[in-house]
Write a protein that holds these residues in place. Structure first.
Motif, mmCIF file in Angstrom:
data_model
loop_
_atom_site.group_PDB
_atom_site.id
_atom_site.type_symbol
_atom_site.label_atom_id
_atom_site.label_comp_id
_atom_site.label_asym_id
_atom_site.label_seq_id
_atom_site.Cartn_x
_atom_site.Cartn_y
_atom_site.Cartn_z
ATOM 1 N N LEU A 291 12.114 27.325 -32.480
ATOM 2 C CA LEU A 291 10.903 26.383 -32.432
ATOM 3 C C LEU A 291 9.805 27.293 -32.590
ATOM 4 C CD1 LEU A 291 11.888 23.646 -30.159
ATOM 5 C CD2 LEU A 291 12.730 24.043 -32.577
ATOM 6 N N ILE A 292 8.729 27.070 -33.344
ATOM 7 C CA ILE A 292 7.544 27.991 -33.497
ATOM 8 C C ILE A 292 6.413 26.843 -33.479
ATOM 9 C CG2 ILE A 292 6.118 29.518 -34.750
ATOM 10 C CD1 ILE A 292 8.749 30.559 -35.810
ATOM 11 N N GLY A 293 5.403 27.059 -32.914
ATOM 12 C CA GLY A 293 4.093 26.364 -32.681
ATOM 13 C C GLY A 293 3.142 26.503 -31.561
ATOM 14 N N THR A 294 2.172 25.667 -31.303
ATOM 15 C CA THR A 294 1.238 25.603 -30.256
ATOM 16 C C THR A 294 2.187 24.944 -29.072
ATOM 17 O OG1 THR A 294 -0.005 23.884 -30.876
ATOM 18 C CG2 THR A 294 -0.743 25.891 -31.603
ATOM 19 N N VAL A 295 1.649 25.150 -27.736
ATOM 20 C CA VAL A 295 2.284 24.326 -26.679
ATOM 21 C C VAL A 295 2.075 22.875 -27.072
ATOM 22 C CG1 VAL A 295 2.145 23.606 -24.393
ATOM 23 C CG2 VAL A 295 2.120 26.232 -25.151
ATOM 24 N N GLU A 296 0.916 22.533 -27.443
ATOM 25 C CA GLU A 296 0.709 21.141 -27.715
ATOM 26 C C GLU A 296 1.533 20.221 -28.726
ATOM 27 O OE1 GLU A 296 -0.790 19.159 -25.343
ATOM 28 O OE2 GLU A 296 -1.222 21.049 -24.477
ATOM 29 N N GLU A 297 1.599 21.291 -29.904
ATOM 30 C CA GLU A 297 2.353 20.625 -31.080
ATOM 31 C C GLU A 297 3.975 20.497 -30.509
ATOM 32 O OE1 GLU A 297 0.349 22.876 -34.662
ATOM 33 O OE2 GLU A 297 1.948 23.945 -33.718
#
Length: 399
Positions: A291-297
């Motif tokens: 998975l790739i994204g910001t912590v909040e995403e």
């Protein structure tokens, strides 16, 4: 007296018998996945293998190297192998042929091999028995299976007088011995087991480099004329030619293998050669997700709901290093195994904060301040930390 079955067979009413075997490799017993023991997953694979061998009436299970993950395997890994070979012979009624891979210790793997041979477990290590086949026969089909363990070029030089110190030269010498034996066995079909990096194969980051002098690839033409070549070493299942295949490992050993479909090959040989190859899917202990994204995403987006029970590798894209990302992500993804935090776009000179060996003590301290507070230190704070570390160094030097 004329055998009725032979008459019917000659008329094409009955099909000739087959020699059937399972091609598998690279078990890596004793391996962990990012600190997680794979013992239970290996146990499930062994249960599956015994069931398939029994249900499909397999004549032999071929394990093409790297049975263990390291030269000195832990006791639970040795116990799994003891269980596997015993159950395959006694419960499934099949023979077992295993070769040493580059992870295995030939001396340890080969213990009691002459005694095991009598029970139907054929363990081949080193150069000594190369060219001596394991014979698999029924009333119609005769197959000579030639186990070729992983060959250190130095051993081929010392034992066989090979001049070129490379894996290709060692395998060419081994195949010369195979062909010499096969030449005196008219009517036999042929199988070769080998542990090598054959040209055209696709590797991943879990396979240990076996190059010597930068040369590790072996051309597929080395095996020309063989009905089936059961390859080991590469962890992804792949077909280089119809009779030249890697079964791949039965389990994924890193997230670089997340997209692999793990399986064994069920192979049939008839009097006229290769009859069929069927993929037998291996049990999946738990799906893997990258998975790739910001912590909040990652924490809030419903797009990631399907991965909550997967083994997860999360790569963060936050512009500022987030606070306690591992602990927070574990709340949604309890099977999070790997957290990747790339260099962040904070004002620390563009350095790679993960590479601590290249950072000074002051830079490490500033990185810590940024992580716990969510923003970098200001000028006065940087100066204070610098004076403090300068004083510590002075005390160390003067005693």
């Amino acid at each position: 007296m004329v055998d009725g079955a032979d008459v019917l067979r000659s008329m094409g009413v009955l099909a000739s018998r087959l020699v059937r075997f399972l091609h598998t490799s690279d078990w890596h017993l004793g391996r962990h996945l990012h600190g997680l023991s794979l013992h239970d997953a290996h146990q499930a694979f062994i249960d599956h293998l015994v069931e398939v061998a029994r249900g499909e009436r397999v004549d032999a299970v071929l394990i093409a190297g790297d049975l263990y993950d390291r030269a000195v395997p832990p006791p639970d890994a040795v116990s799994l192998w003891d269980q596997a070979q015993t159950r395959l012979v006694l419960e499934a009624g099949t023979q077992v042929v295993v070769i040493a891979g580059n992870h295995d210790s030939p001396a340890r793997l080969g213990v009691s091999s002459r005694l095991l041979e009598r029970a139907g477990v054929h363990v081949r290590v080193g150069t000594g028995a190369v060219g001596t086949p394991v014979l698999l026969e029924d009333e119609d089909v005769r197959v000579a299976c030639y186990p070729v363990p992983f060959l250190e070029p130095a051993s081929a030089v010392a034992d066989w007088g090979v001049e070129d110190r490379s894996h290709a030269a060692a395998l060419r010498a081994a195949m010369g011995r195979v062909r010499s034996d096969l030449a005196v066995r008219p009517g036999y079909r042929s199988v070769v087991m080998a542990h090598a990096f054959v040209s055209g194969g696709q590797g991943c980051d879990t396979e240990r480099d076996i190059s010597v002098g930068g040369v590790q690839h072996v051309p597929g033409a080395v095996f020309e004329g063989v009905d089936y070549v059961a390859l080991g070493h590469l962890h992804g299942r792949q077909r280089l030619a119809d009779g030249l295949r890697y079964s791949g490992s039965p389990l994924a050993f890193s997230f670089s293998e997340a997209a692999h479909v793990k399986s064994s090959y069920l192979v049939d040989l008839g009097v006229d050669g290769l009859r069929g190859v069927e993929e037998i899917p291996a049990p999946v202990p738990r799906r893997m997700a990258r998975l790739i994204g910001t912590v909040e995403e990652l924490l809030s987006s419903p797009a990631y709901s399907a991965y909550e029970q997967c083994w997860v590798e999360a790569t963060l894209t936050d512009a500022v290093r987030p606070l306690s990302p591992h602990e927070r992500l574990k709340q949604r993804f309890p099977h999070l195994l790997k957290l990747v935090v790339p260099s962040l776009a904070v004002d620390v000179g563009g350095r790679d904060l993960a590479d601590l060996d290249r950072l000074s003590p002051v830079e490490v301290a500033l990185d810590f301040v940024t992580e716990v507070r969510g923003r970098p230190a200001d000028g006065d704070e940087v100066a204070l930390l610098q004076r403090t570390f300068d004083e510590l160094r002075r005390v160390e030097v003067t005693g």
